[in-house]
Scaffold this motif. Structure first.
Motif, PDB file in Angstrom:
ATOM      1  N   LEU A   1       0.859  -1.184   0.000  1.00  0.00           N
ATOM      2  CA  LEU A   1       0.000   0.000   0.000  1.00  0.00           C
ATOM      3  C   LEU A   1       0.894   1.232   0.000  1.00  0.00           C
ATOM      4  CD1 LEU A   1      -2.769   1.417   0.317  1.00  0.00           C
ATOM      5  CD2 LEU A   1      -2.473   1.242   2.795  1.00  0.00           C
ATOM      6  N   VAL A   2       0.711   2.076  -1.011  1.00  0.00           N
ATOM      7  CA  VAL A   2       1.473   3.327  -1.037  1.00  0.00           C
ATOM      8  C   VAL A   2       0.499   4.498  -1.053  1.00  0.00           C
ATOM      9  CG1 VAL A   2       3.481   2.345  -2.180  1.00  0.00           C
ATOM     10  CG2 VAL A   2       1.623   3.294  -3.558  1.00  0.00           C
ATOM     11  N   TYR A   3       0.952   5.619  -0.528  1.00  0.00           N
ATOM     12  CA  TYR A   3       0.097   6.810  -0.558  1.00  0.00           C
ATOM     13  C   TYR A   3       0.969   8.044  -0.640  1.00  0.00           C
ATOM     14  CZ  TYR A   3       1.132   7.842   4.403  1.00  0.00           C
ATOM     15  OH  TYR A   3       1.751   8.158   5.591  1.00  0.00           O
ATOM     16  N   HIS A   4       0.361   9.128  -1.071  1.00  0.00           N
ATOM     17  CA  HIS A   4       1.042  10.401  -0.960  1.00  0.00           C
ATOM     18  C   HIS A   4       0.010  11.499  -0.720  1.00  0.00           C
ATOM     19  CE1 HIS A   4      -0.270  11.230  -4.937  1.00  0.00           C
ATOM     20  NE2 HIS A   4       0.793  11.798  -5.428  1.00  0.00           N
ATOM     21  N   ILE A   5       0.508  12.648  -0.296  1.00  0.00           N
ATOM     22  CA  ILE A   5      -0.347  13.810  -0.053  1.00  0.00           C
ATOM     23  C   ILE A   5       0.180  14.870  -0.993  1.00  0.00           C
ATOM     24  CG2 ILE A   5      -1.058  15.534   1.641  1.00  0.00           C
ATOM     25  CD1 ILE A   5      -0.605  13.381   3.823  1.00  0.00           C
ATOM     26  N   GLN A   6      -0.630  15.173  -2.010  1.00  0.00           N
ATOM     27  CA  GLN A   6      -0.053  15.934  -3.114  1.00  0.00           C
ATOM     28  C   GLN A   6      -1.082  16.809  -3.807  1.00  0.00           C
ATOM     29  OE1 GLN A   6       0.750  16.552  -6.254  1.00  0.00           O
ATOM     30  NE2 GLN A   6       2.920  16.140  -6.653  1.00  0.00           N
ATOM     31  N   THR A   7      -0.571  17.758  -4.564  1.00  0.00           N
ATOM     32  CA  THR A   7      -1.416  18.709  -5.284  1.00  0.00           C
ATOM     33  C   THR A   7      -2.094  18.048  -6.477  1.00  0.00           C
ATOM     34  OG1 THR A   7       0.117  20.443  -4.683  1.00  0.00           O
ATOM     35  CG2 THR A   7      -1.417  20.917  -6.470  1.00  0.00           C
ATOM     36  N   LYS A   8      -3.356  18.359  -6.654  1.00  0.00           N
ATOM     37  CA  LYS A   8      -4.092  17.944  -7.841  1.00  0.00           C
ATOM     38  C   LYS A   8      -4.624  19.200  -8.514  1.00  0.00           C
ATOM     39  CE  LYS A   8      -4.017  13.549  -6.498  1.00  0.00           C
ATOM     40  NZ  LYS A   8      -2.756  13.677  -5.742  1.00  0.00           N
ATOM     41  N   TRP A   9      -4.684  19.156  -9.824  1.00  0.00           N
ATOM     42  CA  TRP A   9      -5.308  20.246 -10.566  1.00  0.00           C
ATOM     43  C   TRP A   9      -6.438  19.656 -11.400  1.00  0.00           C
ATOM     44  CZ3 TRP A   9      -5.972  25.304 -10.988  1.00  0.00           C
ATOM     45  CH2 TRP A   9      -6.560  25.800 -12.157  1.00  0.00           C
TER      46      TRP A   9
ATOM     47  N   ASP B   1      -3.980  10.531  -1.507  1.00  0.00           N
ATOM     48  CA  ASP B   1      -4.467   9.406  -2.308  1.00  0.00           C
ATOM     49  C   ASP B   1      -3.577   8.203  -2.074  1.00  0.00           C
ATOM     50  OD1 ASP B   1      -2.920  11.408  -3.638  1.00  0.00           O
ATOM     51  OD2 ASP B   1      -3.175  10.416  -5.565  1.00  0.00           O
ATOM     52  N   SER B   2      -4.248   7.084  -1.825  1.00  0.00           N
ATOM     53  CA  SER B   2      -3.490   5.849  -1.610  1.00  0.00           C
ATOM     54  C   SER B   2      -3.881   4.815  -2.657  1.00  0.00           C
ATOM     55  CB  SER B   2      -3.698   5.313  -0.188  1.00  0.00           C
ATOM     56  OG  SER B   2      -5.025   5.404   0.221  1.00  0.00           O
TER      57      SER B   2
ATOM     58  N   SER C   1      -7.953   2.324  -5.318  1.00  0.00           N
ATOM     59  CA  SER C   1      -7.506   3.703  -5.130  1.00  0.00           C
ATOM     60  C   SER C   1      -8.458   4.413  -4.178  1.00  0.00           C
ATOM     61  CB  SER C   1      -7.371   4.405  -6.479  1.00  0.00           C
ATOM     62  OG  SER C   1      -8.317   5.400  -6.679  1.00  0.00           O
ATOM     63  N   TYR C   2      -7.878   5.284  -3.346  1.00  0.00           N
ATOM     64  CA  TYR C   2      -8.599   5.816  -2.190  1.00  0.00           C
ATOM     65  C   TYR C   2      -8.192   7.264  -1.986  1.00  0.00           C
ATOM     66  CZ  TYR C   2      -8.026   0.740  -1.648  1.00  0.00           C
ATOM     67  OH  TYR C   2      -7.970  -0.610  -1.891  1.00  0.00           O
ATOM     68  N   GLY C   3      -9.153   8.184  -1.906  1.00  0.00           N
ATOM     69  CA  GLY C   3      -8.775   9.596  -1.831  1.00  0.00           C
ATOM     70  C   GLY C   3      -9.554  10.400  -0.805  1.00  0.00           C
ATOM     71  N   ILE C   4      -8.852  11.360  -0.212  1.00  0.00           N
ATOM     72  CA  ILE C   4      -9.478  12.351   0.662  1.00  0.00           C
ATOM     73  C   ILE C   4      -8.831  13.701   0.372  1.00  0.00           C
ATOM     74  CG2 ILE C   4      -9.851  13.169   3.031  1.00  0.00           C
ATOM     75  CD1 ILE C   4      -9.612  10.372   4.039  1.00  0.00           C
ATOM     76  N   GLY C   5      -9.652  14.708   0.104  1.00  0.00           N
ATOM     77  CA  GLY C   5      -9.125  16.057  -0.090  1.00  0.00           C
ATOM     78  C   GLY C   5      -8.952  16.740   1.253  1.00  0.00           C
ATOM     79  N   SER C   6      -7.740  17.244   1.516  1.00  0.00           N
ATOM     80  CA  SER C   6      -7.510  17.806   2.853  1.00  0.00           C
ATOM     81  C   SER C   6      -8.179  19.175   3.026  1.00  0.00           C
ATOM     82  CB  SER C   6      -6.021  17.866   3.184  1.00  0.00           C
ATOM     83  OG  SER C   6      -5.245  18.217   2.084  1.00  0.00           O
ATOM     84  N   GLY C   7      -8.190  20.000   1.987  1.00  0.00           N
ATOM     85  CA  GLY C   7      -8.824  21.308   2.103  1.00  0.00           C
ATOM     86  C   GLY C   7     -10.335  21.194   2.274  1.00  0.00           C
ATOM     87  N   ARG C   8     -10.918  20.297   1.520  1.00  0.00           N
ATOM     88  CA  ARG C   8     -12.358  20.103   1.632  1.00  0.00           C
ATOM     89  C   ARG C   8     -12.730  19.599   3.024  1.00  0.00           C
ATOM     90  NH1 ARG C   8     -15.719  16.654  -2.785  1.00  0.00           N
ATOM     91  NH2 ARG C   8     -15.230  18.472  -4.044  1.00  0.00           N
TER      92      ARG C   8
END
Length: 585
Positions: A131-139, A159-160, A445-452
């Motif tokens: 399992l890998v993940y990162h916390i990164q910018t999306k456009w 996103d992991s 694939s698994y995602g959470i937006g931190s700002g939201r």
RNA sequence: CGGGGUGUAGCGCAGCCUGGCAGCGCACCGCGUUUGGGACGCGGUGGUCGGCGGUUCGAAUCCGCCCACCCCGACCA
């Protein structure tokens, strides 16, 4: 941090374009500033809160075996061509050329890159699961950002990506995320429910969305209070009524002058809307290799229901669906308002699965001012596709228990997808199994937006005076105010508190008490300390929790211990919110 | 992309219809008085009036084009 030198202050009035509470408060309290449509800067307070949220994500991801990595925000287009998404995704993905003229894209998600890494790094089943993940910018160049941080174009996402040798492994990692995500939301003070969702452009077989229920949400959910069924309206199933059997009557053409809506038609003929067929023209875009093909779709639901475009797009396997232009409708000889599937040519006909069961409906006659009565599917016309394409609504019968469901608005704070081999097959990310046979890696694939999530935490945790942060995401744990006659003791206390590791925001400004108290309420740190001539004369420091009305005096020598104990109690309270949630498909 | 709306000082706004010195409140700076729930007095700083073009002796104001931002819809992992 001393407020006298903090970058970004509070505003007495919120900008008029901020409409929802979280947006107004985050701007007023100095957490965020807007740069452009859907583009925000995070100020010191906002960034600290985001950091807290992201650290919670890290802890929960690490706890289920996640390994943190960092993938680029600029990708060569080749990878996206390999998976086909270069062609499938529209303007939401921004593309550009580098100086050599190569096609590049701004990352809107990272399945391509992580799968490219996997195909290089994974060779054997012995390495899996991973399992890998990162916390990164999306456009994502969204056509309509809104509501402050709720919906933006540039955002940061955790996103992991899970890599497994078989379905059972994927299921295990999927379930681990299912629980970990609840833990993250609970720890951030955001109550969320999981609902079944559309797999959308991600592909794959199973998906859940985590919804924070609130009026500002943009998704509509259907909820059954009897059995607990929950789903996004986009895919929500419902029990359709079973029409009575009738003799098929003879189709007749009747004059219906100036009756171009279902409402009008039902009134004019004095029949229930359920006895009519509603026709909706849509234009579907299909991807055929690198080509895009547009086709007109004629969809039919019963007059008392609405077409669900997500269900329809899925039934058609279409890339996009939009309302058809008048010229497109006219081009096949149909007449808007009087459209009919009977004798129609030049469009893909899709009917809702209730239509074949509904006898003797009123439908258009493809002639202005005329309808047919007693139209029957199978006898009078055929469809290319019969499927569930109707939208569930308030009061629709629950698909499991039949009880009427209710609707609620919600904000999608996270989602989880079983991708299967959609990307590994396309990119050739394979491993050798026990028998030495090459197999595609099975992915999720698994995602959470931190700002939201920050915005939802603000939306959930505020009162009429300002933000009321849970200690887990508060930028600082303590807000220390010095008023007249207490400056020297406050300076000392500030140093003493910090020496124990407490996070302290120190309002050392030369402002009137009213301003300082109001700012403290607005910014919303959980523990407030006030040092003043008055508090000292009463025996020490005024101690107040943001979410309680009570104030009390604590002796100077006891303050640090009292604050530490309170912080730990508040953290323990948050920890108690982490509970096991039974998995539901 | 369709519909609606707004752009004037850091924030909130007036002025525009009916062309004639760019204003108000808050914030900010200085001095003084005050100060436990958004104090007061006096004196100040700060503007290409979103941009370009046109009409006019003269444009924030009238006309045209463009841009940005907000709301509703379409769209949305």
């Amino acid at each position: 941090m001393k407020m006298s030198h903090m970058f970004g202050g509070t505003l007495r009035q919120a900008p008029t374009d901020a409409e929802i509470a979280s947006h107004q408060l985050l701007v007023r309290a100095g957490f965020i500033r807007q740069l452009g449509t859907g583009i925000y800067s995070l100020m010191p307070l906002g960034w600290r809160a985001i950091t807290k949220i992201e650290d919670i994500m890290r802890e929960e991801m690490n706890a289920i075996g996640g390994q943190e990595i960092y993938m680029p925000v600029v990708h060569p287009a080749d990878l996206w061509m390999e998976t086909g998404r270069w062609y499938q995704i529209g303007d939401e993905m921004s593309r550009f050329h580098d100086r050599k003229g190569h096609d590049m894209v701004l990352a809107m998600t990272h399945e391509e890159v992580v799968t490219d890494l996997a195909r290089r790094e994974v060779q054997s089943y012995k390495q899996l699961p991973m399992l890998v993940y990162h916390i990164q910018t999306k456009w994502r160049d969204d056509p309509r950002p809104r509501a402050g941080l709720i919906r933006v174009r540039e955002f940061t996402m955790k996103d992991s990506y899970s890599l497994d040798a078989d379905e059972a492994g994927l299921d295990q990692q999927y379930r681990a995320h299912y629980q970990a995500y609840f833990n993250i939301f609970n720890r951030c003070g955001v109550p969320a429910v999981a609902v079944g969702s559309d797999v959308g452009m991600m592909g794959g077989s199973l998906a859940h969305e985590y919804m924070y229920l609130c009026a500002a949400g943009e998704d509509t959910l259907l909820l059954c209070d009897s059995c607990g069924y929950r789903a996004n309206r986009q895919i929500a199933l419902f029990q359709k009524p079973t029409p009575e059997k009738e003799e098929l009557a003879t189709m007749e053409k009747i004059a219906t002058p100036n009756v171009a809506t279902i409402e009008g038609l039902a009134n004019f003929l004095n029949v229930p809307k359920a006895r009519t067929a509603k026709a909706v023209f849509l234009t579907a875009t299909f991807t055929e290799g690198e080509q895009e093909v547009q086709k007109l779709v004629f969809s039919v639901v019963r007059g008392d229901m609405d077409v669900n475009e997500t269900k329809l797009a899925n039934a058609l396997r279409a890339k996009e669906l939009r309302a058809a232009h008048a010229e497109e409708i006219a081009a096949i000889g149909a007449v808007a308002g009087y459209a009919s599937p009977v004798g129609l040519k030049g469009a893909i006909v899709v009917v809702d699965d209730l239509i074949p069961l509904s006898p003797n409906l009123v439908a258009g006659a493809n002639e202005a001012g005329y309808h047919y009565t007693n139209v029957n599917y199978g006898r009078d016309y055929q469809a290319e596709i019969v499927a569930d394409i109707a939208s569930a609504e308030e009061g629709s019968g629950c698909p499991r228990c039949g009880q009427p469901m209710r609707t609620s608005r919600g904000v999608e704070v996270g989602n989880i997808f079983k991708l299967g081999t959609r990307y590994s097959a396309a990119l050739g990310a394979t491993f050798l199994d026990e028998k030495g046979k090459e197999q595609p890696v099975i992915m999720g694939s698994y995602g959470i937006g931190s700002g939201r999530l920050l915005a939802c935490a603000a939306e959930e945790n505020h009162d009429d005076k300002g933000l009321v942060w849970p200690i887990s995401v508060a930028p600082y744990q303590v807000h220390l105010l010095s008023l007249r006659g207490g400056q020297a003791q406050a300076e000392t206390l500030y140093a003493d508190l910090q020496a124990t590791g407490l996070e302290v925001l120190f309002d050392d400004r030369e402002e009137s008490p009213g301003i300082k108290f109001n700012d403290a309420d607005l910014i919303g740190m959980p523990i407030r300390l006030t040092v003043s001539e008055r508090s000292l004369s009463e025996g020490g420091v005024e101690f107040k929790l943001r979410h309680e009305a009570d104030k009390r005096i604590v002796a100077l020598q006891d303050v640090v211990a009292e604050v530490l104990a309170t912080r730990d109690a508040l953290l323990a309270e948050i920890a108690q919110k982490v509970v096991t949630v039974p998995f539901e498909e």
